[in-house]
Design a protein around this motif. Structure first.
Motif, short mmCIF file in Angstrom:
data_model
loop_
_atom_site.label_atom_id
_atom_site.label_comp_id
_atom_site.label_asym_id
_atom_site.label_seq_id
_atom_site.Cartn_x
_atom_site.Cartn_y
_atom_site.Cartn_z
N UNK A 238 0.89 -1.41 -0.02
CA UNK A 238 0.16 0.06 0.12
C UNK A 238 0.87 1.08 -0.13
N UNK A 239 1.92 0.98 0.28
CA UNK A 239 3.16 2.67 0.61
C UNK A 239 3.98 2.58 -0.63
N UNK A 240 4.79 3.64 -0.70
CA UNK A 240 5.60 3.70 -1.27
C UNK A 240 7.31 3.18 -1.59
N UNK A 241 7.58 2.19 -2.43
CA UNK A 241 8.90 1.55 -1.95
C UNK A 241 9.84 2.63 -2.21
N UNK A 242 10.70 2.28 -1.42
CA UNK A 242 12.28 3.25 -1.08
C UNK A 242 13.07 2.85 -1.47
#
Length: 280
Positions: free
Chosen positions: A15-19
């Motif tokens: 669900x989040x932005x990959x780092x």
């Protein structure tokens, strides 16, 4: 470098932005997906991820570039895609990419641009001029795109633009005319698209700034087209019938509702005299 489907499946799950990659690279790859023929890639990954990140505020500082890129995608053909987030809106700075259907890219770009528009207005992130320019580009695309698969995305665009505080009575009439133009240009419209187009028109009417003197020419225009339509699909008549049903059954308040229903009854009886004929 394009990542595998399993990589993006993991992104969707998290669900989040990959780092592990810059946001610009991720955005370029997602933008390329908007024209993919595979709905799993185009919708479930490309569109869904961009919409999710927009809602999370990931693009708040880059919203202008993203929105301009989506606006450019409304006119891009099947063989071009942006190379970097900063170049999303630059027509000359594109790289070759194979896309199966240009209309899929345009419709998907419209959906993301509508979300950019909503984010910009709800959080006051961009100048009014940018918001109005995106609205104009969406309407231009919608009224000129010949493919019926653009109807739902275009109707959503009209409904979102109708929510703008910048609109006045003249602009509302333009939105209604855009809906009418799209109806009259269609060779056929499925029930779901009819509902979407009617919903867009009602979003304009619920602003309660238009009176019967504004609505009558619009309804009559559609009615005349329905009378002249000898085709099998009869899109204008179908739209008027659907508009009557939605207006008559609507639970939300609308100042012009009674006048609109009466106008529609008169026009529909003219189109189909048997609707008001006594039983044999």
């Amino acid at each position: 470098m394009t990542r595998s489907r399993s990589y993006w499946d993991g992104v969707r799950t998290g669900g989040g932005v990959p780092s592990d990659r810059p946001l610009s690279d991720l955005t370029v790859e997602l933008t390329r997906m908007l024209g993919d023929a595979d709905p799993e890639v185009r919708e479930a990954t490309g569109v869904a991820t961009l919409l999710s990140w927009l809602r999370q505020g990931v693009y708040d500082d880059l919203l202008g570039a993203l929105g301009d890129g989506m606006a450019a995608g409304l006119t891009l053909g099947p063989d071009v895609a942006p190379t970097a987030l900063s170049e999303l809106a630059a027509e000359g700075a594109t790289a070759a990419v194979t896309e199966a259907a240009p209309v899929l890219r345009r419709a998907a770009s419209a959906r993301v641009l509508v979300a950019c528009l909503e984010r910009a207005e709800s959080h006051a992130l961009l100048p009014d001029a940018t918001v109005l320019r995106w609205a104009d580009q969406l309407l231009t695309w919608f009224v000129t795109d010949p493919d019926r698969r653009s109807l739902e995305a275009g109707a959503a665009a009209v409904a979102q633009i109708a929510a703008s505080p910048h609109l006045g009575g003249a602009e509302e009439l333009v939105l209604l005319d855009v809906v009418a133009d799209r109806v009259l240009a269609a060779e056929r419209i499925c029930l779901a698209d009819l509902d979407a187009l009617v919903g867009a028109a009602l979003a304009v009417l619920r602003r309660d700034q238009l009176g019967v003197e504004d609505l009558e020419p619009w309804v009559v225009r559609l009615g005349r087209a329905a009378l002249a339509d000898t085709g099998r699909e009869r899109c204008a008549e179908g739209f008027l019938r659907a508009l009557y049903t939605h207006a008559a059954l609507a639970r939300t308040a609308m100042a012009a509702r009674a006048d609109l229903v009466l106008l529609l009854v008169d026009v529909l009886r003219e189109i189909r005299p048997t609707l008001s004929a006594p039983p044999a």
